[in-house]
Design an enzyme around this catalytic site. Sequence first.
Site, PDB file in Angstrom:
ATOM      1  N   MET A  43       0.841  -1.201   0.000  1.00 15.80           N
ATOM      2  CA  MET A  43       0.000   0.000   0.000  1.00 15.80           C
ATOM      3  C   MET A  43       0.878   1.253   0.000  1.00 15.80           C
ATOM      4  O   MET A  43       0.402   2.353   0.275  1.00 15.80           O
ATOM      5  CB  MET A  43      -0.944  -0.006   1.206  1.00 15.80           C
ATOM      6  CG  MET A  43      -1.907  -1.193   1.184  1.00 15.80           C
ATOM      7  SD  MET A  43      -3.403  -0.950   2.138  1.00 15.80           S
ATOM      8  CE  MET A  43      -2.728  -0.770   3.784  1.00 15.80           C
ATOM      9  N   LEU A  46       6.719   3.220   1.752  1.00 16.18           N
ATOM     10  CA  LEU A  46       7.566   2.047   1.974  1.00 16.18           C
ATOM     11  C   LEU A  46       8.606   2.248   3.069  1.00 16.18           C
ATOM     12  O   LEU A  46       9.119   3.341   3.266  1.00 16.18           O
ATOM     13  CB  LEU A  46       8.266   1.687   0.661  1.00 16.18           C
ATOM     14  CG  LEU A  46       7.327   1.465  -0.521  1.00 16.18           C
ATOM     15  CD1 LEU A  46       8.131   1.174  -1.788  1.00 16.18           C
ATOM     16  CD2 LEU A  46       6.334   0.343  -0.252  1.00 16.18           C
ATOM     17  N   GLY A  49      10.919  -2.900   5.841  1.00 10.66           N
ATOM     18  CA  GLY A  49      10.182  -4.167   5.797  1.00 10.66           C
ATOM     19  C   GLY A  49       9.738  -4.477   4.378  1.00 10.66           C
ATOM     20  O   GLY A  49       9.971  -5.576   3.852  1.00 10.66           O
ATOM     21  N   HIS A  50       9.099  -3.481   3.736  1.00  6.93           N
ATOM     22  CA  HIS A  50       8.692  -3.674   2.341  1.00  6.93           C
ATOM     23  C   HIS A  50       9.909  -3.968   1.457  1.00  6.93           C
ATOM     24  O   HIS A  50       9.874  -4.842   0.598  1.00  6.93           O
ATOM     25  CB  HIS A  50       8.041  -2.397   1.789  1.00  6.93           C
ATOM     26  CG  HIS A  50       6.777  -1.977   2.458  1.00  6.93           C
ATOM     27  ND1 HIS A  50       6.682  -0.842   3.208  1.00  6.93           N
ATOM     28  CD2 HIS A  50       5.533  -2.529   2.463  1.00  6.93           C
ATOM     29  CE1 HIS A  50       5.452  -0.693   3.648  1.00  6.93           C
ATOM     30  NE2 HIS A  50       4.732  -1.711   3.223  1.00  6.93           N
ATOM     31  N   GLN A 161       5.477 -11.781   7.188  1.00  8.60           N
ATOM     32  CA  GLN A 161       4.867 -12.492   8.335  1.00  8.60           C
ATOM     33  C   GLN A 161       4.350 -11.513   9.383  1.00  8.60           C
ATOM     34  O   GLN A 161       3.642 -11.896  10.296  1.00  8.60           O
ATOM     35  CB  GLN A 161       5.899 -13.436   8.957  1.00  8.60           C
ATOM     36  CG  GLN A 161       6.158 -14.651   8.084  1.00  8.60           C
ATOM     37  CD  GLN A 161       7.407 -15.422   8.463  1.00  8.60           C
ATOM     38  OE1 GLN A 161       8.046 -15.137   9.471  1.00  8.60           O
ATOM     39  NE2 GLN A 161       7.772 -16.391   7.658  1.00  8.60           N
ATOM     40  N   LYS A 162       4.717 -10.250   9.254  1.00 11.24           N
ATOM     41  CA  LYS A 162       4.169  -9.216  10.141  1.00 11.24           C
ATOM     42  C   LYS A 162       2.635  -9.260  10.117  1.00 11.24           C
ATOM     43  O   LYS A 162       1.973  -9.109  11.132  1.00 11.24           O
ATOM     44  CB  LYS A 162       4.695  -7.863   9.668  1.00 11.24           C
ATOM     45  CG  LYS A 162       3.848  -6.665  10.000  1.00 11.24           C
ATOM     46  CD  LYS A 162       4.340  -5.986  11.228  1.00 11.24           C
ATOM     47  CE  LYS A 162       3.571  -4.781  11.679  1.00 11.24           C
ATOM     48  NZ  LYS A 162       2.510  -4.290  10.874  1.00 11.24           N
ATOM     49  N   ASP A 163       2.075  -9.472   8.908  1.00 12.99           N
ATOM     50  CA  ASP A 163       0.623  -9.617   8.756  1.00 12.99           C
ATOM     51  C   ASP A 163       0.340 -11.118   8.647  1.00 12.99           C
ATOM     52  O   ASP A 163       0.003 -11.632   7.578  1.00 12.99           O
ATOM     53  CB  ASP A 163       0.153  -8.857   7.519  1.00 12.99           C
ATOM     54  CG  ASP A 163       0.449  -7.373   7.636  1.00 12.99           C
ATOM     55  OD1 ASP A 163      -0.330  -6.670   8.274  1.00 12.99           O
ATOM     56  OD2 ASP A 163       1.504  -6.929   7.124  1.00 12.99           O
ATOM     57  N   GLN A 166      -3.021 -12.484   7.394  1.00 12.77           N
ATOM     58  CA  GLN A 166      -3.136 -12.205   5.955  1.00 12.77           C
ATOM     59  C   GLN A 166      -2.350 -13.243   5.150  1.00 12.77           C
ATOM     60  O   GLN A 166      -2.854 -13.789   4.164  1.00 12.77           O
ATOM     61  CB  GLN A 166      -2.598 -10.806   5.686  1.00 12.77           C
ATOM     62  CG  GLN A 166      -2.377 -10.476   4.224  1.00 12.77           C
ATOM     63  CD  GLN A 166      -1.967  -9.031   4.038  1.00 12.77           C
ATOM     64  OE1 GLN A 166      -2.797  -8.136   4.153  1.00 12.77           O
ATOM     65  NE2 GLN A 166      -0.700  -8.777   3.764  1.00 12.77           N
ATOM     66  N   VAL A 189      10.522  -7.438   9.725  1.00 12.85           N
ATOM     67  CA  VAL A 189      11.680  -6.552   9.867  1.00 12.85           C
ATOM     68  C   VAL A 189      11.355  -5.539  10.960  1.00 12.85           C
ATOM     69  O   VAL A 189      10.258  -4.965  10.989  1.00 12.85           O
ATOM     70  CB  VAL A 189      11.998  -5.838   8.533  1.00 12.85           C
ATOM     71  CG1 VAL A 189      13.163  -4.881   8.694  1.00 12.85           C
ATOM     72  CG2 VAL A 189      12.287  -6.867   7.446  1.00 12.85           C
TER      73      VAL A 189
HETATM   74  P1  AMP Z   1       1.341  -3.012   3.472  1.00  9.53           P
HETATM   75  O1  AMP Z   1       1.920  -1.926   2.625  1.00  9.53           O
HETATM   76  O2  AMP Z   1       1.255  -2.661   4.915  1.00  9.53           O
HETATM   77  O3  AMP Z   1       0.063  -3.561   2.884  1.00  9.53           O
HETATM   78  O4  AMP Z   1       2.371  -4.212   3.408  1.00  9.53           O
HETATM   79  C1  AMP Z   1       2.794  -4.774   2.203  1.00  9.53           C
HETATM   80  C2  AMP Z   1       3.577  -6.030   2.481  1.00  9.53           C
HETATM   81  O5  AMP Z   1       4.698  -5.727   3.294  1.00  9.53           O
HETATM   82  C3  AMP Z   1       2.771  -7.086   3.240  1.00  9.53           C
HETATM   83  O6  AMP Z   1       3.104  -8.382   2.730  1.00  9.53           O
HETATM   84  C4  AMP Z   1       3.246  -6.915   4.656  1.00  9.53           C
HETATM   85  O7  AMP Z   1       3.124  -8.077   5.437  1.00  9.53           O
HETATM   86  C5  AMP Z   1       4.713  -6.578   4.422  1.00  9.53           C
HETATM   87  N1  AMP Z   1       5.279  -5.902   5.589  1.00  9.53           N
HETATM   88  C6  AMP Z   1       4.796  -4.804   6.222  1.00  9.53           C
HETATM   89  N2  AMP Z   1       5.572  -4.504   7.295  1.00  9.53           N
HETATM   90  C7  AMP Z   1       6.556  -5.435   7.333  1.00  9.53           C
HETATM   91  C8  AMP Z   1       7.667  -5.685   8.206  1.00  9.53           C
HETATM   92  N3  AMP Z   1       7.926  -4.918   9.264  1.00  9.53           N
HETATM   93  N4  AMP Z   1       8.461  -6.751   7.943  1.00  9.53           N
HETATM   94  C9  AMP Z   1       8.217  -7.561   6.872  1.00  9.53           C
HETATM   95  N5  AMP Z   1       7.187  -7.371   6.016  1.00  9.53           N
HETATM   96  C10 AMP Z   1       6.371  -6.336   6.234  1.00  9.53           C
END
Ligand code: AMP
Length: 296
Positions: A43, A46, A49-50, A161-163, A166, A189
């Site tokens: 989303m 960034l 983690g992303h 794996q944070k989500d 999901q 991360v």
């Molecule tokens: P989002 O933009 O929040 O929808 O996240 C996009 C992707 O990044 C999803 O697969 C999340 O699980 C992953 N993500 C978000 N935060 C982290 C993090 N801290 N560590 C690893 N992956 C993450």
Amino acid sequence: MGSSLTIPTLSTNMIKTITTVKEMQAVSNELRKDKKIGFVPTMGYLHEGHLALVKKARELGDIVIVSIFINPTQFGPNEDLAKYPRDFDRDAILLEREKTDIIFFPDSKEMYPKGYSTYVQVRDLQNHMCGKTRTGHFVGVATVVTKLFNIVKPHFAVFGQKDYQQLKIIERMVQDLNMDIEIIGYPTVREQDGLAMSSRNTYLSPDERSRALLISASLTEAERLFRNGTRDVALIRQEVERVLKSKEGVDIEYVSITDPDTLEDITKIHDRALVAIACHVGKTRLIDNKVLMEEH
Ligand code: AMP
């Protein structure tokens, strides 16, 4: 945001950005003929983690496609859709730095045109944890991920794996609907002090941020108890909640200790358990989790 992320002042126009479904499908059809396509749905806004997911995709694929789409169907009416952070230019620079090939950046009308009526529901797994309070959230997630898979046509996709819930729902959906896409889970991360990286961390005041650290601290405490031989879920829950309540201002939505595959509650840990937490710190909803596992 990740404090380690320094943003170059250079702007970018090297990275290919596609905004229409038709063009994305046409480009992917061509690429798929002789290239392995890796996909990271996001989303935007960034953080490291992303970018770790993007690096993973870069390592495993010939072509890396990242989508940036704030999906309205996964936000509830009282959630933060309108104020969700956005900065496309910054994201594009970061993605270019990671050698992303294509950004898919559609708007809502492109993804949900007038008359849109189709939704994807993964039963059972959606009834736990975040699904209890975020009604309809995982239908929105499963729907948009299905659409993105049909548009981007990747060979594999990387999810954090944070989500955790999901990730499990997407794995289930891909298996149940025979989608020919490999799902790769990537570990959470964290900031140096333990806070799980999240675009929503940007909402936190310095004071809230320091209180938010209790979330990762409580998971570390759960791990410590587990390593010391505790297998009683009630005891671990009690200690996790004690840490979370040790300062004012962390409102627990749930502390869930479950089977990591079914997400069903357990009372005693045999081999593995998921400890998952959702909290409100001020107005910000944060989630984090840890899988406790026997070391064989
Ligand atoms: P989002 O933009 O929040 O929808 O996240 C996009 C992707 O990044 C999803 O697969 C999340 O699980 C992953 N993500 C978000 N935060 C982290 C993090 N801290 N560590 C690893 N992956 C993450």
